[in-house]
Design a protein around this motif. Structure first.
Motif, PDB file in Angstrom:
ATOM      1  N   PHE A  22       0.832  -1.207   0.000  1.00 46.74           N
ATOM      2  CA  PHE A  22       0.000   0.000   0.000  1.00 46.74           C
ATOM      3  C   PHE A  22       0.871   1.263   0.000  1.00 46.74           C
ATOM      4  O   PHE A  22       0.508   2.269  -0.596  1.00 46.74           O
ATOM      5  CB  PHE A  22      -0.953  -0.012   1.202  1.00 46.74           C
ATOM      6  N   PHE A  23       2.015   1.187   0.668  1.00 45.89           N
ATOM      7  CA  PHE A  23       2.968   2.296   0.620  1.00 45.89           C
ATOM      8  C   PHE A  23       3.513   2.458  -0.797  1.00 45.89           C
ATOM      9  O   PHE A  23       3.657   3.581  -1.283  1.00 45.89           O
ATOM     10  CB  PHE A  23       4.114   2.056   1.605  1.00 45.89           C
ATOM     11  N   ARG A  24       3.820   1.345  -1.450  1.00 40.41           N
ATOM     12  CA  ARG A  24       4.361   1.408  -2.804  1.00 40.41           C
ATOM     13  C   ARG A  24       3.340   1.993  -3.779  1.00 40.41           C
ATOM     14  O   ARG A  24       3.687   2.785  -4.658  1.00 40.41           O
ATOM     15  CB  ARG A  24       4.797   0.011  -3.261  1.00 40.41           C
ATOM     16  N   LEU A  25       2.083   1.598  -3.647  1.00 35.76           N
ATOM     17  CA  LEU A  25       1.038   2.145  -4.517  1.00 35.76           C
ATOM     18  C   LEU A  25       0.910   3.652  -4.323  1.00 35.76           C
ATOM     19  O   LEU A  25       0.739   4.412  -5.289  1.00 35.76           O
ATOM     20  CB  LEU A  25      -0.291   1.451  -4.230  1.00 35.76           C
ATOM     21  N   THR A  26       0.998   4.089  -3.074  1.00 32.43           N
ATOM     22  CA  THR A  26       0.908   5.523  -2.799  1.00 32.43           C
ATOM     23  C   THR A  26       2.132   6.263  -3.334  1.00 32.43           C
ATOM     24  O   THR A  26       2.021   7.394  -3.823  1.00 32.43           O
ATOM     25  CB  THR A  26       0.757   5.764  -1.285  1.00 32.43           C
ATOM     26  N   GLY A  64       3.445   9.552   9.524  1.00 34.06           N
ATOM     27  CA  GLY A  64       4.778  10.070   9.268  1.00 34.06           C
ATOM     28  C   GLY A  64       5.141  10.002   7.796  1.00 34.06           C
ATOM     29  O   GLY A  64       5.817  10.890   7.265  1.00 34.06           O
ATOM     30  N   PHE A  65       4.669   8.960   7.109  1.00 28.39           N
ATOM     31  CA  PHE A  65       4.900   8.818   5.681  1.00 28.39           C
ATOM     32  C   PHE A  65       4.250   9.957   4.906  1.00 28.39           C
ATOM     33  O   PHE A  65       4.858  10.554   4.012  1.00 28.39           O
ATOM     34  CB  PHE A  65       4.346   7.462   5.230  1.00 28.39           C
ATOM     35  N   VAL A  66       3.012  10.296   5.253  1.00 27.97           N
ATOM     36  CA  VAL A  66       2.309  11.381   4.562  1.00 27.97           C
ATOM     37  C   VAL A  66       3.004  12.712   4.808  1.00 27.97           C
ATOM     38  O   VAL A  66       3.193  13.518   3.883  1.00 27.97           O
ATOM     39  CB  VAL A  66       0.831  11.442   5.002  1.00 27.97           C
ATOM     40  N   LEU A  67       3.402  12.972   6.035  1.00 30.14           N
ATOM     41  CA  LEU A  67       4.106  14.218   6.336  1.00 30.14           C
ATOM     42  C   LEU A  67       5.432  14.288   5.577  1.00 30.14           C
ATOM     43  O   LEU A  67       5.829  15.363   5.105  1.00 30.14           O
ATOM     44  CB  LEU A  67       4.341  14.339   7.837  1.00 30.14           C
ATOM     45  N   ASP A  79       8.774  25.092  -2.631  1.00 32.94           N
ATOM     46  CA  ASP A  79       7.627  25.598  -1.858  1.00 32.94           C
ATOM     47  C   ASP A  79       6.472  26.073  -2.740  1.00 32.94           C
ATOM     48  O   ASP A  79       5.611  26.822  -2.270  1.00 32.94           O
ATOM     49  CB  ASP A  79       8.039  26.733  -0.908  1.00 32.94           C
ATOM     50  N   ARG A  80       6.445  25.614  -3.976  1.00 34.99           N
ATOM     51  CA  ARG A  80       5.369  26.049  -4.874  1.00 34.99           C
ATOM     52  C   ARG A  80       4.405  24.905  -5.211  1.00 34.99           C
ATOM     53  O   ARG A  80       3.663  24.992  -6.185  1.00 34.99           O
ATOM     54  CB  ARG A  80       5.964  26.607  -6.171  1.00 34.99           C
ATOM     55  N   VAL A  81       4.417  23.872  -4.436  1.00 28.40           N
ATOM     56  CA  VAL A  81       3.533  22.739  -4.713  1.00 28.40           C
ATOM     57  C   VAL A  81       2.073  23.203  -4.692  1.00 28.40           C
ATOM     58  O   VAL A  81       1.648  23.924  -3.773  1.00 28.40           O
ATOM     59  CB  VAL A  81       3.759  21.600  -3.697  1.00 28.40           C
ATOM     60  N   PRO A  82       1.271  22.878  -5.698  1.00 29.93           N
ATOM     61  CA  PRO A  82      -0.131  23.315  -5.733  1.00 29.93           C
ATOM     62  C   PRO A  82      -0.942  22.722  -4.571  1.00 29.93           C
ATOM     63  O   PRO A  82      -0.710  21.584  -4.150  1.00 29.93           O
ATOM     64  CB  PRO A  82      -0.639  22.765  -7.072  1.00 29.93           C
ATOM     65  N   GLY A  83      -1.890  23.493  -4.095  1.00 28.67           N
ATOM     66  CA  GLY A  83      -2.752  23.046  -3.013  1.00 28.67           C
ATOM     67  C   GLY A  83      -3.447  21.724  -3.301  1.00 28.67           C
ATOM     68  O   GLY A  83      -3.524  20.853  -2.419  1.00 28.67           O
ATOM     69  N   PRO A  84      -3.987  21.518  -4.520  1.00 28.98           N
ATOM     70  CA  PRO A  84      -4.646  20.240  -4.808  1.00 28.98           C
ATOM     71  C   PRO A  84      -3.728  19.030  -4.682  1.00 28.98           C
ATOM     72  O   PRO A  84      -4.200  17.928  -4.369  1.00 28.98           O
ATOM     73  CB  PRO A  84      -5.124  20.419  -6.262  1.00 28.98           C
ATOM     74  N   VAL A  85      -2.428  19.216  -4.912  1.00 33.01           N
ATOM     75  CA  VAL A  85      -1.494  18.102  -4.737  1.00 33.01           C
ATOM     76  C   VAL A  85      -1.405  17.727  -3.263  1.00 33.01           C
ATOM     77  O   VAL A  85      -1.424  16.540  -2.899  1.00 33.01           O
ATOM     78  CB  VAL A  85      -0.103  18.463  -5.300  1.00 33.01           C
ATOM     79  N   ILE A  86      -1.300  18.715  -2.395  1.00 27.93           N
ATOM     80  CA  ILE A  86      -1.281  18.459  -0.949  1.00 27.93           C
ATOM     81  C   ILE A  86      -2.564  17.748  -0.530  1.00 27.93           C
ATOM     82  O   ILE A  86      -2.539  16.778   0.238  1.00 27.93           O
ATOM     83  CB  ILE A  86      -1.117  19.762  -0.148  1.00 27.93           C
ATOM     84  N   ARG A  87      -3.681  18.212  -1.050  1.00 27.70           N
ATOM     85  CA  ARG A  87      -4.957  17.577  -0.714  1.00 27.70           C
ATOM     86  C   ARG A  87      -4.988  16.124  -1.183  1.00 27.70           C
ATOM     87  O   ARG A  87      -5.477  15.238  -0.470  1.00 27.70           O
ATOM     88  CB  ARG A  87      -6.113  18.362  -1.336  1.00 27.70           C
ATOM     89  N   ASP A  88      -4.441  15.854  -2.373  1.00 22.40           N
ATOM     90  CA  ASP A  88      -4.397  14.479  -2.882  1.00 22.40           C
ATOM     91  C   ASP A  88      -3.509  13.594  -2.012  1.00 22.40           C
ATOM     92  O   ASP A  88      -3.815  12.413  -1.793  1.00 22.40           O
ATOM     93  CB  ASP A  88      -3.879  14.468  -4.315  1.00 22.40           C
ATOM     94  N   LEU A  89      -2.409  14.141  -1.511  1.00 23.10           N
ATOM     95  CA  LEU A  89      -1.521  13.357  -0.656  1.00 23.10           C
ATOM     96  C   LEU A  89      -2.196  13.032   0.678  1.00 23.10           C
ATOM     97  O   LEU A  89      -2.060  11.911   1.198  1.00 23.10           O
ATOM     98  CB  LEU A  89      -0.217  14.111  -0.416  1.00 23.10           C
ATOM     99  N   ILE A  90      -2.925  13.971   1.221  1.00 24.22           N
ATOM    100  CA  ILE A  90      -3.665  13.710   2.459  1.00 24.22           C
ATOM    101  C   ILE A  90      -4.728  12.644   2.216  1.00 24.22           C
ATOM    102  O   ILE A  90      -4.913  11.718   3.027  1.00 24.22           O
ATOM    103  CB  ILE A  90      -4.294  15.011   2.994  1.00 24.22           C
ATOM    104  N   ALA A  92      -4.641  10.319  -0.027  1.00 24.77           N
ATOM    105  CA  ALA A  92      -3.962   9.031  -0.199  1.00 24.77           C
ATOM    106  C   ALA A  92      -3.639   8.404   1.155  1.00 24.77           C
ATOM    107  O   ALA A  92      -3.795   7.185   1.347  1.00 24.77           O
ATOM    108  CB  ALA A  92      -2.679   9.222  -1.014  1.00 24.77           C
ATOM    109  N   GLY A  93      -3.191   9.217   2.097  1.00 29.40           N
ATOM    110  CA  GLY A  93      -2.913   8.710   3.440  1.00 29.40           C
ATOM    111  C   GLY A  93      -4.163   8.203   4.122  1.00 29.40           C
ATOM    112  O   GLY A  93      -4.150   7.162   4.792  1.00 29.40           O
TER     113      GLY A  93
END
Length: 233
Positions: A22-26, A64-67, A79-90, A92-93
């Motif tokens: 599951f970590f690898r898929l993420t 910790g993996f998500v952070l 520091d320019r990562v788009p907000g939707p990318v952060i939301r997608d990572l959360i 995924a976690g």
């Protein structure tokens, strides 16, 4: 005749049930989200470095993996990562925290068989709530005589656990898929360490086997564990 081994500890993730996949898929999803900013190899190297740095603060587990993914995303984008990318990572976690439990072959049979005449323990590290959820969903919880969810696995930690639940580490055995966490520190504590390889392994958990130790064994799967314990005594 007294048993040489009276207490057996089982690791949980990728020993009793699937987890690392599951970590690898993420991570694949992470690479796709950041593909416009860096190549996959660089991203994975940066993420692994972040995970190593953060273990002392966040411990082991999904949170910790998500952070670490978010930190890496900030680093590779300046520091320019788009907000939707952060939301997608959360998201995924959160999906990882909800994934169903899929037992590995012979896991239930091995625990049931050994629990008949030995004390069996679950000894796992990671996030408390997540590990408790997985144990409850596994259907194995009632088979264990004790459960220890720890921040890390060390020789002193194993010594304390096998003193508390058994007859000391010298008459204990630990089985797991991590040479670094499940085998080497248990042998250092004076016990038996049994390595059961899993097809997918986290690089941080890699270590060389203790080839010269008389208390080291390797098995192909958990189906071989009850005969091995019986042979040791």
């Amino acid at each position: 005749m007294a048993q040489k081994i009276t207490t057996i500890g089982f690791d949980a993730d990728d020993t009793l049930w699937h987890n690392e996949r599951f970590f690898r898929l993420t991570q694949h999803r992470f690479a796709a989200l950041l593909a416009d900013y860096t190549d996959r190899a660089t991203l994975e190297a940066r993420l692994l470095a972040a995970e190593r740095r953060n273990l002392g603060q966040y411990g082991f587990g999904i949170k910790g993996f998500v952070l670490s993914m978010i930190e890496t995303a900030l680093d590779v984008t300046g520091d320019r990562v788009p907000g939707p990318v952060i939301r997608d990572l959360i998201a995924a976690g959160q999906e990882m925290l909800r994934h169903p439990i899929d037992l590995l072959p012979a896991a239930r049979l091995a625990v049931e068989t050994l629990a008949r005449d030995r004390r069996v323990l679950l000894i796992t590290k990671g996030d408390l709530l997540d590990q408790e959820r997985k144990l409850a969903q596994s259907g194995l919880g009632d088979l264990f005589h004790g459960v220890e969810i720890v921040s890390d696995k060390t020789a002193s930690r194993y010594a304390a656990i096998f003193d508390r639940h058994g007859d000391g580490a010298a008459r204990g055995l630990m089985v797991g898929n991590s040479m670094k966490s499940d085998v080497l520190p248990m042998i250092s504590a004076g016990g038996w360490g049994v390595f059961v390889p899993h097809g997918v392994a986290w690089e941080i958990e890699h270590a060389d086997p203790p080839g010269d130790s008389p208390r080291y064994r390797e098995i192909a799967d958990l189906g071989a564990l009850p005969p091995l314990v019986a042979a040791i005594g």
